[in-house]
Scaffold this motif. Structure first.
Motif, PDB file in Angstrom:
ATOM      1  N   UNK A   1       0.853  -1.341   0.022  1.00 53.98           N
ATOM      2  CA  UNK A   1       0.083   0.417  -0.258  1.00 53.98           C
ATOM      3  C   UNK A   1       0.987   1.547  -0.213  1.00 53.98           C
ATOM      4  N   UNK A   2       1.777   0.986   0.521  1.00 53.66           N
ATOM      5  CA  UNK A   2       2.983   2.391   1.083  1.00 53.66           C
ATOM      6  C   UNK A   2       2.862   2.792  -0.437  1.00 53.66           C
ATOM      7  N   UNK A   3       3.936   1.777  -1.042  1.00 59.00           N
ATOM      8  CA  UNK A   3       4.696   1.729  -2.504  1.00 59.00           C
ATOM      9  C   UNK A   3       3.057   2.261  -3.483  1.00 59.00           C
ATOM     10  N   UNK A   4       2.103   1.608  -3.841  1.00 56.77           N
ATOM     11  CA  UNK A   4       1.092   2.382  -4.528  1.00 56.77           C
ATOM     12  C   UNK A   4       0.658   3.480  -3.626  1.00 56.77           C
ATOM     13  N   UNK A   5       0.954   4.094  -3.036  1.00 56.56           N
ATOM     14  CA  UNK A   5       0.326   5.758  -2.638  1.00 56.56           C
ATOM     15  C   UNK A   5       1.070   6.660  -3.499  1.00 56.56           C
ATOM     16  N   UNK A   6       2.817   5.822  -3.030  1.00 56.62           N
ATOM     17  CA  UNK A   6       3.478   6.595  -3.499  1.00 56.62           C
ATOM     18  C   UNK A   6       3.229   6.503  -4.702  1.00 56.62           C
ATOM     19  N   UNK A   7       3.188   5.476  -5.696  1.00 59.52           N
ATOM     20  CA  UNK A   7       3.045   5.768  -7.526  1.00 59.52           C
ATOM     21  C   UNK A   7       1.382   7.006  -7.614  1.00 59.52           C
ATOM     22  N   UNK A   8       1.388   6.160  -7.057  1.00 57.05           N
ATOM     23  CA  UNK A   8      -0.319   7.990  -7.308  1.00 57.05           C
ATOM     24  C   UNK A   8       0.234   9.230  -7.578  1.00 57.05           C
ATOM     25  N   UNK A   9       1.110   9.186  -6.434  1.00 58.91           N
ATOM     26  CA  UNK A   9       0.977  11.461  -5.664  1.00 58.91           C
ATOM     27  C   UNK A   9       1.965  11.515  -7.179  1.00 58.91           C
ATOM     28  N   UNK A  10       3.140  10.159  -7.006  1.00 56.59           N
ATOM     29  CA  UNK A  10       4.091  10.961  -8.602  1.00 56.59           C
ATOM     30  C   UNK A  10       3.429  10.331  -9.845  1.00 56.59           C
ATOM     31  N   UNK A  11       2.712   9.294 -10.157  1.00 53.52           N
ATOM     32  CA  UNK A  11       1.557   9.760 -11.201  1.00 53.52           C
ATOM     33  C   UNK A  11       0.419  10.703 -11.118  1.00 53.52           C
ATOM     34  N   UNK A  12       0.358  11.448 -10.508  1.00 57.93           N
ATOM     35  CA  UNK A  12      -0.665  12.604 -10.443  1.00 57.93           C
ATOM     36  C   UNK A  12       0.282  13.777 -10.751  1.00 57.93           C
ATOM     37  N   UNK A  13       1.430  14.281 -10.119  1.00 55.04           N
ATOM     38  CA  UNK A  13       2.166  15.213 -10.140  1.00 55.04           C
ATOM     39  C   UNK A  13       2.521  15.330 -11.543  1.00 55.04           C
ATOM     40  N   UNK A  14       2.320  14.228 -12.390  1.00 56.02           N
ATOM     41  CA  UNK A  14       3.586  13.835 -13.512  1.00 56.02           C
ATOM     42  C   UNK A  14       2.638  14.302 -14.593  1.00 56.02           C
ATOM     43  N   UNK A  15       1.108  13.697 -14.182  1.00 58.68           N
ATOM     44  CA  UNK A  15       0.263  13.653 -15.205  1.00 58.68           C
ATOM     45  C   UNK A  15      -0.973  15.776 -15.420  1.00 58.68           C
ATOM     46  N   UNK A  16      -0.244  16.062 -14.318  1.00 57.60           N
ATOM     47  CA  UNK A  16      -1.129  17.890 -13.670  1.00 57.60           C
ATOM     48  C   UNK A  16      -0.124  18.290 -14.540  1.00 57.60           C
ATOM     49  N   UNK A  17       1.221  17.947 -14.649  1.00 53.58           N
ATOM     50  CA  UNK A  17       1.941  19.364 -15.137  1.00 53.58           C
ATOM     51  C   UNK A  17       2.642  18.522 -16.900  1.00 53.58           C
TER      52      UNK A  17
END
Length: 260
Positions: A84-100
């Protein structure tokens, strides 16, 4: 013999809750009441590697049941926690990348405490991209919302909210760090969004937790999606302020997908 309990320090508690997105690592259903669980059942062992976040229901599964032992053993909780911790980090990284990803003259979404606010030209470019980001997020989520499968619908809402949270993080770069209590942006927004999940789940079940059925998770996802959309609108409006150089009305119409 009773075990000595040692209080978890506020810093450690905040770290555990943030990295787990304030969500149970087993059921991963947002908005449920959670607690920090000692994996080895030693309440004095507050090392981060021994702590996980569980909802009350899943925590019950770590207790001994009759003569059949535990449903959730320490190794199993550890496995759920690490995944779960890995998934949360991946989600945040993906969201940041997509957002910019569509922004002209991309800014770096670093976590530095330095108050380096990008130029106004970067702000306007970013604002221009946000309605398109929302459109893509909705296009990705809509088929899953239309599936009628509760788990699929809920996950689509979580993904949509994560994407919007990435936008909030992007917008935060045009603010002074002091505007967010000097917190890392994801930590600040994660705390707010988690509180909205808890609020909607709480008022949607007047008879108590778990009494509303599985549909409550879907209802909460939709309500929080609307809340986070409003957070984006609020930040954009504040950043534009009273400037005549950028049209709030035009942006709002694009955001709401209305003809310009």
């Amino acid at each position: 013999m009773p075990k000595n309990r040692k209080a978890i320090t506020p810093d450690v508690s905040a770290e555990i809750l943030f990295t787990s997105d304030r969500t149970c690592c087993v059921c991963r259903e947002r908005g449920k009441r959670v607690q920090i669980h000692h994996i080895d059942e030693n309440p004095s062992n507050n090392t981060i590697s021994n702590l996980s976040v569980l909802c009350f229901d899943c925590h019950d599964e770590t207790q001994i049941r009759g003569g059949f032992g535990k449903h959730l053993t320490a190794p199993l909780v550890t496995k759920y926690r690490d995944e779960w911790l890995l998934r949360v980090k991946q989600r945040r990284d993906e969201a940041d990348t997509f957002a910019v990803s569509k922004m002209a003259g991309a800014i770096t979404l670093n976590t530095s405490k330095e108050n380096l606010i990008p130029p106004i030209s970067s702000l306007y470019s970013y604002l221009d991209s946000i309605p398109d980001i929302k459109t893509e997020l909705l296009a990705k989520a809509q088929p899953e919302w239309d599936s009628g499968v509760t788990a699929t619908m809920n996950q689509a809402s979580y993904d949509y909210i994560d994407g919007l949270q990435g936008v909030l993080v992007g917008l935060s770069k045009f603010y002074s760090t002091k505007a967010f209590d000097d917190q890392e942006p994801h930590e600040f927004f994660s705390e707010i969004i988690s509180s909205r999940f808890r609020w909607h789940r709480s008022h949607s079940e007047p008879a108590g937790p778990g009494t509303g059925g599985t549909i409550i998770g879907t209802i909460c996802g939709g309500s929080v999606s609307s809340d986070v959309e409003k957070m984006v609108e609020d930040m954009v409006s504040s950043l534009i302020g009273y400037s005549d150089d950028y049209s709030w009305k035009h942006w709002k119409r694009r955001w709401e997908n209305k003809a310009t």
